[in-house]
Design a protein around this motif. Structure first.
Motif, PDB file in Angstrom:
ATOM      1  N   GLY A 187      60.958 107.413  79.458  1.00 28.07           N
ATOM      2  CA  GLY A 187      59.891 106.688  78.771  1.00 28.07           C
ATOM      3  C   GLY A 187      58.799 107.606  78.273  1.00 28.07           C
ATOM      4  N   VAL A 188      58.404 108.565  79.109  1.00 25.69           N
ATOM      5  CA  VAL A 188      57.375 109.529  78.705  1.00 25.69           C
ATOM      6  C   VAL A 188      57.842 110.312  77.475  1.00 25.69           C
ATOM      7  N   LYS A 189      59.084 110.777  77.506  1.00 28.06           N
ATOM      8  CA  LYS A 189      59.617 111.566  76.383  1.00 28.06           C
ATOM      9  C   LYS A 189      59.656 110.738  75.101  1.00 28.06           C
ATOM     10  N   SER A 190      59.898 109.433  75.237  1.00 29.70           N
ATOM     11  CA  SER A 190      59.980 108.582  74.048  1.00 29.70           C
ATOM     12  C   SER A 190      58.624 108.391  73.381  1.00 29.70           C
ATOM     13  N   LEU A 191      57.540 108.757  74.080  1.00 30.29           N
ATOM     14  CA  LEU A 191      56.195 108.560  73.543  1.00 30.29           C
ATOM     15  C   LEU A 191      55.472 109.876  73.258  1.00 30.29           C
ATOM     16  N   ARG A 192      56.168 111.012  73.384  1.00 28.07           N
ATOM     17  CA  ARG A 192      55.463 112.290  73.267  1.00 28.07           C
ATOM     18  C   ARG A 192      54.966 112.575  71.847  1.00 28.07           C
ATOM     19  N   SER A 193      55.511 111.909  70.855  1.00 32.07           N
ATOM     20  CA  SER A 193      55.059 112.159  69.479  1.00 32.07           C
ATOM     21  C   SER A 193      53.804 111.362  69.131  1.00 32.07           C
ATOM     22  N   TYR A 194      53.356 110.479  70.033  1.00 31.44           N
ATOM     23  CA  TYR A 194      52.148 109.673  69.769  1.00 31.44           C
ATOM     24  C   TYR A 194      50.970 110.350  70.477  1.00 31.44           C
ATOM     25  N   SER A 195      50.195 111.070  69.714  1.00 33.88           N
ATOM     26  CA  SER A 195      49.208 111.992  70.290  1.00 33.88           C
ATOM     27  C   SER A 195      48.093 111.307  71.059  1.00 33.88           C
ATOM     28  N   ASN A 196      47.803 110.048  70.760  1.00 40.93           N
ATOM     29  CA  ASN A 196      46.727 109.355  71.463  1.00 40.93           C
ATOM     30  C   ASN A 196      47.200 108.547  72.659  1.00 40.93           C
ATOM     31  N   ILE A 197      48.487 108.591  72.958  1.00 44.20           N
ATOM     32  CA  ILE A 197      49.015 107.919  74.142  1.00 44.20           C
ATOM     33  C   ILE A 197      49.150 108.928  75.265  1.00 44.20           C
ATOM     34  N   HIS A 198      48.431 108.700  76.371  1.00 42.05           N
ATOM     35  CA  HIS A 198      48.451 109.597  77.521  1.00 42.05           C
ATOM     36  C   HIS A 198      49.001 108.847  78.730  1.00 42.05           C
ATOM     37  N   LEU A 199      49.852 109.507  79.495  1.00 40.93           N
ATOM     38  CA  LEU A 199      50.556 108.888  80.609  1.00 40.93           C
ATOM     39  C   LEU A 199      50.271 109.688  81.866  1.00 40.93           C
ATOM     40  N   GLY A 200      49.629 109.072  82.848  1.00 44.47           N
ATOM     41  CA  GLY A 200      49.211 109.788  84.049  1.00 44.47           C
ATOM     42  C   GLY A 200      49.908 109.272  85.292  1.00 44.47           C
ATOM     43  N   ALA A 201      50.573 110.159  86.037  1.00 40.04           N
ATOM     44  CA  ALA A 201      51.202 109.809  87.308  1.00 40.04           C
ATOM     45  C   ALA A 201      50.165 110.006  88.416  1.00 40.04           C
ATOM     46  N   LEU A 202      49.768 108.909  89.033  1.00 47.26           N
ATOM     47  CA  LEU A 202      48.697 108.927  90.042  1.00 47.26           C
ATOM     48  C   LEU A 202      49.315 109.083  91.426  1.00 47.26           C
ATOM     49  N   GLY A 203      48.857 110.053  92.196  1.00 43.65           N
ATOM     50  CA  GLY A 203      49.374 110.244  93.546  1.00 43.65           C
ATOM     51  C   GLY A 203      49.496 111.707  93.896  1.00 43.65           C
ATOM     52  N   LEU A 204      50.337 112.012  94.881  1.00 44.19           N
ATOM     53  CA  LEU A 204      50.458 113.376  95.376  1.00 44.19           C
ATOM     54  C   LEU A 204      51.601 114.147  94.720  1.00 44.19           C
ATOM     55  N   GLN A 205      52.390 113.463  93.869  1.00 38.37           N
ATOM     56  CA  GLN A 205      53.470 114.166  93.168  1.00 38.37           C
ATOM     57  C   GLN A 205      52.880 114.941  91.982  1.00 38.37           C
ATOM     58  N   THR A 206      53.070 116.233  91.987  1.00 33.29           N
ATOM     59  CA  THR A 206      52.523 117.056  90.909  1.00 33.29           C
ATOM     60  C   THR A 206      53.588 117.862  90.181  1.00 33.29           C
ATOM     61  N   SER A 207      54.827 117.825  90.647  1.00 33.59           N
ATOM     62  CA  SER A 207      55.891 118.628  90.048  1.00 33.59           C
ATOM     63  C   SER A 207      56.820 117.739  89.216  1.00 33.59           C
ATOM     64  N   PHE A 208      56.716 117.886  87.894  1.00 32.28           N
ATOM     65  CA  PHE A 208      57.577 117.177  86.964  1.00 32.28           C
ATOM     66  C   PHE A 208      58.095 118.177  85.925  1.00 32.28           C
ATOM     67  N   PRO A 209      58.973 119.115  86.336  1.00 30.50           N
ATOM     68  CA  PRO A 209      59.436 120.144  85.388  1.00 30.50           C
ATOM     69  C   PRO A 209      60.162 119.557  84.184  1.00 30.50           C
TER      70      PRO A 209
END
Length: 300
Positions: free
Chosen positions: A144-166
């Protein structure tokens, strides 16, 4: 900046209610002007002392008390209304009614609504916050995130302790966000530790059977303590099944004078007073998803 908080989740208490207040307080602290964008007749549980603007598309939908079949129908209705709310919010942004939009609580499914609505081309930045990514949902979330990467004003934030999304390294509009900490806004207190006699233990938050509170109560009732101990058990219930189960627990342990049950929602200063009046906060979460998804009590 005038920052719109787009809230459409109807809950009796707890997480969403306090999380919205954290956003309001922090935005004000940083010099911004928060405003709520909500569906018509939205049932606020707290007065956030902010302007409110209503979105076209119908009222918010609650799943409280709905059976399985009804939930399917309500989910379909909610999806259609979400599209309308997003379109309405985008229209307000185009009219200059806000400089940014924050959508506080989302699941990976919301990205489908973003793709199918006008908000993907919003003239102002829009931040969608996702409260923890379960392993079983991770692939769908990343797609889903990849499908929206071309929309520059749409930001997607994963809230929590997970910080590794290679797998999302090439998505500049994806962010990891540390969870906030809930604090007693309304009480003139300095965080200090005073041990009561008897010692006070507390289980608070929304009651769900998956938290496996029954197991803990059995252990507490069988325990022999070297000092007097009291236990406060609060349960804010949403479904009828959880409400019935909480009542069952209250009946089963009614003979224990050192256990006090609160079958009610606690909001605002009442919530804060109860929390500040105990010595030890218990988090007996039995479900795996709480390793990944924050909750009101984990934030606390």
């Amino acid at each position: 900046m005038r920052v719109a908080i787009l809230e459409s989740i109807v809950m009796p208490a707890g997480h969403e209610v306090e999380f919205d207040r954290i956003l309001v307080e922090e935005l004000k602290k940083q010099g911004h002007e928060p405003v709520f964008f909500v569906p018509e007749h939205f049932p606020f549980k707290l007065d956030y002392h902010c302007d409110v603007e209503y979105l076209d598309g119908g009222e918010a939908i609650s799943y409280a008390g709905a059976g399985r079949l009804k939930r399917v129908w309500l989910s379909f209705q909610r999806e259609r209304r979400r599209l309308a709310w997003f379109n309405s919010a985008c229209h307000k942004a185009e009219q200059g009614r806000c400089d940014a939009i924050v959508v506080p609580t989302n699941s990976w499914r919301v990205m489908r609504s973003v793709r199918n609505s006008a908000i993907k081309n919003s003239p102002v930045p829009v931040l969608f916050l996702f409260h923890g990514i379960m392993p079983k949902d991770r692939a769908r979330f990343c797609d889903g995130v990849k499908s929206l990467r071309s929309y520059s004003n749409i930001h997607l934030g994963a809230l929590g302790l997970q910080t590794s999304f290679p797998e999302l390294a090439d998505c500049p509009n994806f962010h990891t966000v540390m969870a906030p900490v809930y604090v007693p806004f309304d009480l003139p207190v300095t965080p200090e530790f005073h041990v009561h006699d008897p010692l006070r233990l507390g289980f608070f938050g929304q009651y769900r059977r998956e938290k496996n509170l029954d197991f803990f109560l059995q252990a507490f009732a069988k325990a022999t303590f070297t000092n007097p101990v009291e236990l406060v058990v609060q349960g804010a219930t949403v479904t009828q099944a959880d409400s019935d189960d909480f009542k069952r627990l209250r009946r089963e342990y009614a003979s224990h004078d050192n256990i006090r049950f609160l079958h009610k929602n606690l909001l605002g200063i009442e919530w804060q007073k109860e929390l500040m009046d105990i010595d030890v906060l218990l988090l007996p979460y039995g479900a795996e998803r709480y390793r990944y998804q924050p909750s009101a009590m984990l934030f606390t």
